[in-house]
Design a protein around this motif. Structure first.
Motif: not given
Length: 258
Positions: A29-37, A40-50, A63-70
């Motif tokens: 998910v980190r790899g996808i998020a860091k490269s997906h427009p 990266t453009a803020g069109v999607v607010e992505l969060f994961v709940l592990p 921490r550097d992938a614009r993916v929030a954790v809950g």
């Protein structure tokens, strides 16, 4: 869904994956998020709940992938003799920004009452966590009756918070209980009608106005397009255990409003 707003995409992993598999998924998910427009453009607010054991390493990995954790749950008290429970204060301290509250499985399997859900909502607000409040009718009924039951659950969940005047920034996850884990989600027409009624009620309350409503309950790829204009995003479960399927959802969001 207002085109001026980003799309919310959340993924709850429940207890399906081992710790090793969870962290492999997080890194995908980190790899996808860091490269997906879309991300990266803020069109999607992505969060994961592990699962709880993976929360801290997930916060670090993303921490550097614009993916929030809950987290998938919290206790209603912040400190005390509560063996095995997890404090919202600690979740916030380790970097969580979201917490799931009131999922149907916790209500049904673990016996969480509406009073407990209400107290957990208050604990989330008290610790500046955004609760993802799960609501939904237990059985197939008309859209009007489903919306009435969802409304009842929503106001019940907010009872303790309103009594104490706590802020009520939340995400409402509409998950018809009969659709959770089912082969197919509820129909787009049904979801549109239920959410439309619910949104009118939410927007009539000055405190809740602007609350985002997302759809869960066997949600997956192709639903964002089917529900465009009706919901603010999706709450994904098993369909997103394949990171490629999550990428397809991000592709849809980018196509719709990117």
């Amino acid at each position: 869904m207002d085109d001026q707003h980003s799309v919310i995409v959340g993924v709850g992993l429940k207890m399906y994956m081992s710790h090793k598999d969870t962290m492999e998924w997080i890194n995908l998910v980190r790899g996808i998020a860091k490269s997906h427009p879309a991300v990266t453009a803020g069109v999607v607010e992505l969060f994961v709940l592990p699962s709880f054991t993976a929360v801290i390493p997930s916060v670090f990995a993303l921490r550097d992938a614009r993916v929030a954790v809950g987290a998938q749950d919290l206790f209603w008290e912040d400190r005390g003799a509560f063996t095995g429970e997890v404090s919202g204060r600690d979740l916030a301290e380790i970097g969580c920004t979201f917490v799931e509250v009131g999922h149907a499985e916790r209500r049904r399997v673990l016996g969480e009452s509406e009073s407990i859900v209400s107290q957990k909502m208050l604990a989330a607000f008290r610790n500046s966590l955004t609760p993802v409040l799960c609501i939904g009718e237990p059985e197939r009924v008309s859209a009007v009756d489903a919306a009435a039951e969802c409304s009842r659950q929503l106001w019940s969940a907010l009872e303790a918070s309103k009594a104490q005047g706590k802020a009520t920034k939340l995400i409402v996850a509409y998950e018809p209980q009969w659709a959770i884990g089912a082969p197919e989600p509820a129909s787009a027409e049904f979801i549109r009608e239920v959410v439309g009624i619910l949104r009118i009620e939410i927007d009539s309350d000055p405190v809740l106005r602007g609350t985002r409503v997302i759809y869960g309950g066997s949600a997956g790829p192709k639903q964002l397009e089917a529900l465009s204009g009706a919901v603010d995003g999706l709450f994904l479960g098993r369909s997103a255990h394949d990171a490629g399927a999550l990428k397809h959802v991000l592709d849809e969001a980018w196509h719709l409003i990117g």
